[in-house]
Design an enzyme around this catalytic site. Structure first.
Site, PDB file in Angstrom:
ATOM      1  N   THR A   1     -10.560  18.982  -3.588  1.00 47.72           N
ATOM      2  CA  THR A   1     -10.210  18.684  -4.563  1.00 47.72           C
ATOM      3  C   THR A   1     -11.174  18.225  -5.494  1.00 47.72           C
ATOM      4  O   THR A   1     -11.552  18.247  -7.095  1.00 47.72           O
ATOM      5  CB  THR A   1      -9.493  17.004  -4.284  1.00 47.72           C
ATOM      6  OG1 THR A   1      -8.283  16.821  -3.718  1.00 47.72           O
ATOM      7  CG2 THR A   1      -9.336  16.112  -5.691  1.00 47.72           C
TER       8      THR A   1
ATOM      9  N   LYS B   1     -10.977   7.253   3.397  1.00 50.23           N
ATOM     10  CA  LYS B   1     -10.238   6.967   3.096  1.00 50.23           C
ATOM     11  C   LYS B   1      -9.709   8.388   4.609  1.00 50.23           C
ATOM     12  O   LYS B   1     -10.320   8.670   4.968  1.00 50.23           O
ATOM     13  CB  LYS B   1      -9.349   8.458   1.831  1.00 50.23           C
ATOM     14  CG  LYS B   1      -8.465   9.833   2.448  1.00 50.23           C
ATOM     15  CD  LYS B   1      -8.941  10.881   1.459  1.00 50.23           C
ATOM     16  CE  LYS B   1      -8.193  12.088   1.901  1.00 50.23           C
ATOM     17  NZ  LYS B   1      -7.119  11.591   1.158  1.00 50.23           N
TER      18      LYS B   1
ATOM     19  N   LYS C   1      -1.573  -0.104  -3.528  1.00 49.31           N
ATOM     20  CA  LYS C   1      -2.002   1.048  -4.644  1.00 49.31           C
ATOM     21  C   LYS C   1      -0.196   2.145  -4.691  1.00 49.31           C
ATOM     22  O   LYS C   1      -0.211   2.573  -4.692  1.00 49.31           O
ATOM     23  CB  LYS C   1      -2.613   1.951  -3.607  1.00 49.31           C
ATOM     24  CG  LYS C   1      -3.474   2.676  -5.203  1.00 49.31           C
ATOM     25  CD  LYS C   1      -5.246   3.276  -4.346  1.00 49.31           C
ATOM     26  CE  LYS C   1      -5.010   4.500  -5.295  1.00 49.31           C
ATOM     27  NZ  LYS C   1      -6.741   4.888  -4.887  1.00 49.31           N
TER      28      LYS C   1
ATOM     29  N   LYS D   1      -7.566   3.429   3.513  1.00 49.80           N
ATOM     30  CA  LYS D   1      -6.724   3.961   2.214  1.00 49.80           C
ATOM     31  C   LYS D   1      -5.477   5.272   2.779  1.00 49.80           C
ATOM     32  O   LYS D   1      -6.236   5.682   3.531  1.00 49.80           O
ATOM     33  CB  LYS D   1      -6.987   4.663   0.735  1.00 49.80           C
ATOM     34  CG  LYS D   1      -6.562   5.202  -0.376  1.00 49.80           C
ATOM     35  CD  LYS D   1      -7.019   5.705  -1.027  1.00 49.80           C
ATOM     36  CE  LYS D   1      -5.905   7.075  -0.695  1.00 49.80           C
ATOM     37  NZ  LYS D   1      -6.281   8.105  -1.804  1.00 49.80           N
TER      38      LYS D   1
ATOM     39  N   GLU E   1      -0.739   3.160  -0.172  1.00 50.41           N
ATOM     40  CA  GLU E   1      -0.943   4.212  -1.379  1.00 50.41           C
ATOM     41  C   GLU E   1       0.615   4.688  -1.402  1.00 50.41           C
ATOM     42  O   GLU E   1       0.219   6.259  -1.140  1.00 50.41           O
ATOM     43  CB  GLU E   1      -1.929   4.982  -1.725  1.00 50.41           C
ATOM     44  CG  GLU E   1      -1.832   6.179  -2.677  1.00 50.41           C
ATOM     45  CD  GLU E   1      -2.495   6.744  -2.972  1.00 50.41           C
ATOM     46  OE1 GLU E   1      -3.398   6.658  -2.519  1.00 50.41           O
ATOM     47  OE2 GLU E   1      -3.098   6.922  -4.331  1.00 50.41           O
TER      48      GLU E   1
ATOM     49  N   GLY F   1      -9.616   7.097  -9.940  1.00 46.78           N
ATOM     50  CA  GLY F   1     -10.434   8.202  -9.397  1.00 46.78           C
ATOM     51  C   GLY F   1     -10.393   8.731 -10.743  1.00 46.78           C
ATOM     52  O   GLY F   1     -11.407   8.753 -11.384  1.00 46.78           O
TER      53      GLY F   1
ATOM     54  N   SER G   1     -10.601  14.813  -1.729  1.00 49.64           N
ATOM     55  CA  SER G   1     -11.004  15.622  -0.046  1.00 49.64           C
ATOM     56  C   SER G   1     -12.068  16.860  -0.707  1.00 49.64           C
ATOM     57  O   SER G   1     -11.919  16.941  -1.885  1.00 49.64           O
ATOM     58  CB  SER G   1     -10.111  15.912   0.121  1.00 49.64           C
ATOM     59  OG  SER G   1      -8.634  16.410  -0.985  1.00 49.64           O
TER      60      SER G   1
ATOM     61  N   GLY H   1      -3.062  11.094 -13.173  1.00 50.76           N
ATOM     62  CA  GLY H   1      -2.705  11.663 -14.166  1.00 50.76           C
ATOM     63  C   GLY H   1      -2.843  11.446 -15.599  1.00 50.76           C
ATOM     64  O   GLY H   1      -2.467  12.130 -16.942  1.00 50.76           O
TER      65      GLY H   1
ATOM     66  N   ASP I   1     -12.715   9.364  -3.113  1.00 52.17           N
ATOM     67  CA  ASP I   1     -12.869   9.935  -2.165  1.00 52.17           C
ATOM     68  C   ASP I   1     -12.235  11.132  -2.143  1.00 52.17           C
ATOM     69  O   ASP I   1     -10.956  11.501  -0.987  1.00 52.17           O
ATOM     70  CB  ASP I   1     -11.461   8.563  -1.242  1.00 52.17           C
ATOM     71  CG  ASP I   1     -10.166   8.869  -2.497  1.00 52.17           C
ATOM     72  OD1 ASP I   1     -10.519   8.880  -3.363  1.00 52.17           O
ATOM     73  OD2 ASP I   1      -9.349   8.751  -1.077  1.00 52.17           O
TER      74      ASP I   1
HETATM   75  P1  13P Z   1      -6.073   8.791  -9.484  1.00 55.72           P
HETATM   76  O1  13P Z   1      -6.337   7.832 -10.013  1.00 55.72           O
HETATM   77  O2  13P Z   1      -7.083  10.151  -9.894  1.00 55.72           O
HETATM   78  O3  13P Z   1      -4.617   9.338  -9.207  1.00 55.72           O
HETATM   79  O4  13P Z   1      -7.201   8.224  -7.804  1.00 55.72           O
HETATM   80  C1  13P Z   1      -6.555   7.589  -7.194  1.00 55.72           C
HETATM   81  C2  13P Z   1      -6.019   7.932  -6.023  1.00 55.72           C
HETATM   82  O5  13P Z   1      -6.813   7.428  -4.775  1.00 55.72           O
HETATM   83  C3  13P Z   1      -5.353   8.692  -5.200  1.00 55.72           C
HETATM   84  O6  13P Z   1      -5.379   9.008  -3.452  1.00 55.72           O
END
Ligand code: 13P
Length: 338
Positions: free
Chosen positions: A30, A98, A220, A137, A178, A291, A27, A263, A25
């Site tokens: 990103t 999202k 999350k 999310k 999250e 992600g 943006s 990260g 998801d």
């Molecule tokens: P990362 O696992 O790259 O941190 O991304 C998860 C996510 O959805 C961040 O909002």
């Protein structure tokens, strides 16, 4: 079907003890950064092709039970004209969306952030649902410093997450809550545990205040780790600190905790999830909602070339499978080279 039955059936489809969530998801800003890293321009067609490729990975549904999509992806189609949410659903992967609109500084509280997007959320959710989304999310972000998050930062961010979650549940969309405590900085693992505990306490207090049904949501969080500028902690230590803090702050009624990778490298995120599941001390399912840790190898394999699509799929499938094994506590590093 009542709203609660609808929420429960989504939870049942997403939480089965063996699968996790693919966070796809990113943006517009990103995804442009991720594509830039492999020298690919972020055009609508490139984003469609890449995400369509990921979702069409044969066998992905064995290890992934949900995918978080960006608004744009929800309306895109594959080469055959099938909407991408349907491509996911055909693999028994529940499509989600999202819904936050990004973050900015929290006024009056230097160093803290706040996320936007509550206005008109119920109406937006109705539209997303019509496009196939069954969960949502929302991410709040907490930078760590000697002074942050402040008390105001903790309460304001918790309030946003709870208001979002309550709106989602009222329209039959499962909320993923999250609260991301950032890894940036040189704080110790002890400080990270302290911050995460404060964050989770405040979030669950707000969720309770807003009448959010804990059985019908997914948390999350970040794992508890030292800041990025410090030496890495061994997985057993990450697991111990994370589970200890979660046990102190997160009610057992929550069905699943799906960590973000934040990260951590792909292997690191898998090793840590495996250590968490080997502790066998959790009343909740401990899973992933990665992600970068799922997609990095796929992006590298793809390089923006259509002929590399199947290599990208294999790279994604491998990480998904290894994280599935980590959920069972059955990962070992030899599997990386098989
Ligand atoms: P990362 O696992 O790259 O941190 O991304 C998860 C996510 O959805 C961040 O909002």
């Amino acid at each position: 079907m009542s709203v609660n039955d609808e929420l429960q059936s989504t939870i049942d489809d997403m939480v089965d003890g063996r699968r996790g969530i693919l966070a796809a998801d990113e943006s517009s800003g990103t995804i442009a950064k991720r594509f830039d890293a492999i020298g690919v321009e972020s055009t609508e067609e490139n984003r469609r092709f890449y995400r369509s490729t990921l979702l069409s990975t044969e066998g992905l549904g064995e290890f992934v039970s949900g995918v978080i999509l960006f608004e744009e992806t929800l309306g895109q189609v594959n080469e055959k004209g099938t909407p991408l949410p349907q491509v996911a659903a055909a693999q028994k992967i529940v499509p989600g969306i999202k819904v936050d609109k990004g973050k900015g500084p929290l006024a009056g509280s230097p160093g803290d952030m706040i996320t936007y997007g509550l206005d008109g959320l119920a109406e937006r959710l109705a539209g997303y649902k019509a496009q196939g989304a069954r969960f949502a999310k929302w991410r709040e972000v907490y930078p760590v410093s000697a002074h942050n998050p402040t008390r105001l930062g903790l309460t304001a961010n918790a309030e946003m997450l709870a208001r979002y979650a309550a709106v989602c549940q009222s329209v039959g969309v499962v909320p993923i809550v999250e609260p991301e405590v950032l890894m940036d900085g040189d704080h110790s693992i002890e400080r990270d545990a302290e911050v995460n505990e404060q964050v989770w306490h405040e979030v669950f207090r707000a969720l309770h205040r807003h009448g959010v049904v804990l059985e019908l949501m997914i948390l999350k969080p970040s794992m508890v780790t030292p800041g990025k500028d410090c030496a890495k902690a061994p997985p057993e230590q990450v697991a111990e600190y994370t589970v200890r803090s979660l046990r102190r702050a997160v009610p057992a009624a929550v069905p699943s905790i799906n960590f973000l990778s934040g990260g951590q490298g792909p292997e690191e995120a898998t090793v840590n999830l495996n250590a968490l599941n080997q502790l066998w001390q959790a009343p909740w399912q401990l899973s992933f909602s990665y992600g970068r840790a799922l997609q990095e190898p796929a992006l590298k394999a793809w390089q923006g070339k259509p002929e590399n699509g199947s290599a990208a799929q294999q790279a994604l499938l491998k990480r998904a499978r290894l994280n599935h094994l980590a959920m069972l506590g059955e990962y070992r590093d030899g599997l990386e080279r098989e």
